[in-house]
Design a protein around this motif. Structure first.
Motif, PDB file in Angstrom:
ATOM      1  N   LYS A  90       0.830  -1.205   0.000  1.00 30.56           N
ATOM      2  CA  LYS A  90       0.000   0.000   0.000  1.00 30.56           C
ATOM      3  C   LYS A  90       0.865   1.255   0.000  1.00 30.56           C
ATOM      4  O   LYS A  90       0.551   2.257  -0.676  1.00 30.56           O
ATOM      5  N   VAL A  95      -1.001   5.491  -0.550  1.00 33.73           N
ATOM      6  CA  VAL A  95      -2.284   5.592   0.138  1.00 33.73           C
ATOM      7  C   VAL A  95      -2.176   6.687   1.182  1.00 33.73           C
ATOM      8  O   VAL A  95      -1.094   7.203   1.470  1.00 33.73           O
ATOM      9  N   THR A  96      -3.300   7.039   1.753  1.00 30.07           N
ATOM     10  CA  THR A  96      -3.303   8.103   2.760  1.00 30.07           C
ATOM     11  C   THR A  96      -2.605   7.623   4.033  1.00 30.07           C
ATOM     12  O   THR A  96      -2.555   6.421   4.331  1.00 30.07           O
ATOM     13  N   THR A  98      -3.634   8.074   6.945  1.00 28.11           N
ATOM     14  CA  THR A  98      -4.651   7.542   7.858  1.00 28.11           C
ATOM     15  C   THR A  98      -4.849   6.054   7.627  1.00 28.11           C
ATOM     16  O   THR A  98      -4.940   5.266   8.579  1.00 28.11           O
ATOM     17  N   GLU A  99      -4.912   5.656   6.352  1.00 25.61           N
ATOM     18  CA  GLU A  99      -5.090   4.241   6.036  1.00 25.61           C
ATOM     19  C   GLU A  99      -3.876   3.430   6.467  1.00 25.61           C
ATOM     20  O   GLU A  99      -3.995   2.335   7.020  1.00 25.61           O
ATOM     21  N   THR A 102      -3.899   2.994  10.195  1.00 20.99           N
ATOM     22  CA  THR A 102      -4.878   1.978  10.612  1.00 20.99           C
ATOM     23  C   THR A 102      -4.314   0.573  10.424  1.00 20.99           C
ATOM     24  O   THR A 102      -4.451  -0.295  11.309  1.00 20.99           O
TER      25      THR A 102
END
Length: 254
Positions: A90, A95-96, A98-99, A102
């Motif tokens: 990822k 990707v962000t 935040t992702e 997580t």
């Protein structure tokens, strides 16, 4: 002179008495030797059976340890490493944050779970009743969990004994989850100056205890009971759940 006073007659009877006593002693020695031999052979058979049993338990323990290593390796490969690989992929495709955060949090949680399974945190600083409560906590989402503790002993169990008790609780709960089809589990701990007892009861389908076989789980349980100098009993009736009771006398202490 009377006939019985004849020295030859007296010597004859003395000889007979001596022969009788020697014969009697011979048979007594033979009987004692035969009894001793039977007792020795019985003790040797008992000792051999005990050695065979201990060997069986040792083999079971080694197999269980190897199985546990394979399980942990599988968790690391399939769960934790799999999550980290996804995080890496990822991050490469973009990707962000935040992702990514997580996914990293999920990986950390998984690493903690695996570490917790290996050795409960603060084992030497937490009392046995607290450790059991910690073990049961994740299962409250699965079962209606009732944990009752009656602890009056100010002295805690040694760490070596606590890890054995914890493993027993873990194994019992896992077996209930796998086989019992239960909705509720009740755990009752009693730890006094004299006794340590632990009862784990479920309201599952139960089984006929006469058909109970000594598989790996039961052999592990027996091995742990020997370490704790404890005894255990499994009570179950088809359709009425299962209760496992562990008990030992705290004298000398565990």
């Amino acid at each position: 002179m009377e006939k019985w006073q004849d020295p030859q007659v007296i010597a004859f009877w003395i000889a007979i008495i001596i022969v009788f006593i020697v014969t009697l002693l011979f048979f007594v020695v033979k009987i004692l030797h035969a009894g001793y031999k039977r007792m020795t052979e019985a003790n040797l058979r008992e000792t051999q059976l005990l050695l065979d049993h201990q060997k069986k338990l040792l083999e079971t323990n080694l197999y269980a340890q190897e199985k546990e290593r394979m399980r942990v390796a599988g968790d690391l490969h399939d769960s934790l490493i799999g999550k980290l690989v996804v995080v890496k992929m990822k991050s490469q495709i973009g990707v962000t944050l935040t992702e990514l955060d997580t996914m990293l949090e999920e990986s950390i949680t998984e690493a903690r779970r695996i570490s917790h399974d290996l050795t409960p945190p603060l084992l030497g600083y937490s009392r046995i009743d607290e450790l059991i409560e910690d073990i049961l906590a994740p299962w409250r989402d699965k079962f209606e969990m009732n944990y009752k503790k009656d602890v009056t002993n100010s002295q805690d169990l040694p760490s070596e004994a606590k890890i054995q008790v914890i493993r027993v609780v873990q194994e019992l709960i896992v077996n209930i989850n796998k086989h019992a089809q239960a909705k509720a589990v009740s755990v009752h701990l009693r730890y006094s100056d004299r006794y340590f007892t632990l009862a784990v009861k479920d309201n599952g389908k139960g089984f006929d205890t006469s058909l109970l076989k000594k598989g790996l789980g039961l052999s592990n349980m027996e091995l742990r009971m020997q370490y704790l100098n404890a005894s255990h009993k499994v009570k179950s009736v088809p359709g009425k759940g299962t209760t496992t009771i562990i008990a030992t006398i705290i004298n000398p202490p565990l």
